[in-house]
Design an enzyme around this catalytic site. Structure first.
Site, PDB file in Angstrom:
ATOM      1  CD  GLU A 120      35.379  40.342  37.742  1.00  0.00           C
ATOM      2  OE1 GLU A 120      35.714  41.440  37.269  1.00  0.00           O
ATOM      3  OE2 GLU A 120      34.209  39.921  37.710  1.00  0.00           O
ATOM      4  CG  HIS A 121      41.602  41.355  33.889  1.00  0.00           C
ATOM      5  ND1 HIS A 121      42.449  40.441  33.307  1.00  0.00           N
ATOM      6  CD2 HIS A 121      40.491  41.411  33.106  1.00  0.00           C
ATOM      7  CE1 HIS A 121      41.892  39.960  32.200  1.00  0.00           C
ATOM      8  NE2 HIS A 121      40.712  40.519  32.067  1.00  0.00           N
ATOM      9  CG  HIS A 122      40.646  43.307  40.356  1.00  0.00           C
ATOM     10  ND1 HIS A 122      41.121  44.510  39.879  1.00  0.00           N
ATOM     11  CD2 HIS A 122      39.304  43.333  40.160  1.00  0.00           C
ATOM     12  CE1 HIS A 122      40.112  45.235  39.427  1.00  0.00           C
ATOM     13  NE2 HIS A 122      38.995  44.545  39.570  1.00  0.00           N
ATOM     14  CD  GLN A 123      45.033  38.608  37.353  1.00  0.00           C
ATOM     15  OE1 GLN A 123      45.026  39.828  37.341  1.00  0.00           O
ATOM     16  NE2 GLN A 123      44.589  37.889  36.334  1.00  0.00           N
TER      17      GLN A 123
END
Length: 211
Positions: A120-123
């Site tokens: 989700e590219h919210h690391q």
């Protein structure tokens, strides 16, 4: 094809309701609090170089089990009378690389997850906030880097545990709070101050006490 606006006589491909193809619904089970943990490394001594990320997705079996349960729930929902009255069917086209497994089997779902899952590219969580005694903590509760003066980190990397939501609002909240902490620290270094109570949601302004 889906209708452009949802209008009863508007179709994306022909604009003719009678010639519309079947619509497709995409259900996307999402693991918002993964147990698997990756790590981050510096690529070089050049601060402009992108870091090296090792996400280690699905290192935890629990993460796989939760998403498999999510897929099964979606199939169960698709077979409810509420959706079946619209003629909803499950697309059983095998995922690439998973043709050797029977659709609906545990092995098939696990194969699909490993082949098709994307982030989700919210690391975050790489510069954990915590006390100096915590060897994994990088910043204190004012987001100052332990052992280094005049450096703060303000982004999702400071969260010890990632939220189960899009973190944008939390990042904004954190930045607003730290901006107040920076202003307070800047003024306190130069003048004693008193903070007046705010009458609304605006930030309180520092007031110099006459000497």
């Amino acid at each position: 094809m889906c209708s452009k606006s949802g209008g009863p006589r508007e179709c994306e491909n022909t604009r003719n309701l009678q010639n519309c193809t079947k619509r497709r619904l995409f259900a996307r089970p999402t693991l918002t609090i993964p147990e698997s943990r990756g790590y981050l490394k510096l690529n070089s001594s050049n601060p402009l170089d992108y870091p090296l990320m090792y996400p280690h997705y699905f290192e935890s079996q629990r993460d796989i089990d939760i998403l498999v349960d999510g897929i099964k729930l979606i199939i169960k929902l698709a077979n409810t009378p509420a959706l079946q009255k619209y003629g909803l069917t499950i697309d059983t086209t095998p995922a690439k690389g998973c043709k050797n497994y029977e659709f609906g089997s545990e092995q098939y779902f696990v194969c699909t997850l490993r082949r098709e899952t994307s982030p989700e590219h919210h690391q975050g969580g790489t510069t954990k906030m915590g006390p100096v005694e915590d060897r994994k903590a990088v910043v204190d509760n004012h987001l100052r880097v332990h052992g280094i003066e005049n450096i703060r980190v303000v982004d999702t990397s400071i969260f010890p545990t990632l939220p189960n939501c899009n973190p944008t609002s939390l990042i904004i909240m954190t930045a607003e709070k730290v901006s107040d902490l920076i202003k307070e620290a800047w003024v306190q270094d130069r003048h004693p101050i008193a903070i007046l109570p705010s009458q609304d949601c605006a930030t309180s302004l520092p007031v110099t006490i006459p000497t």
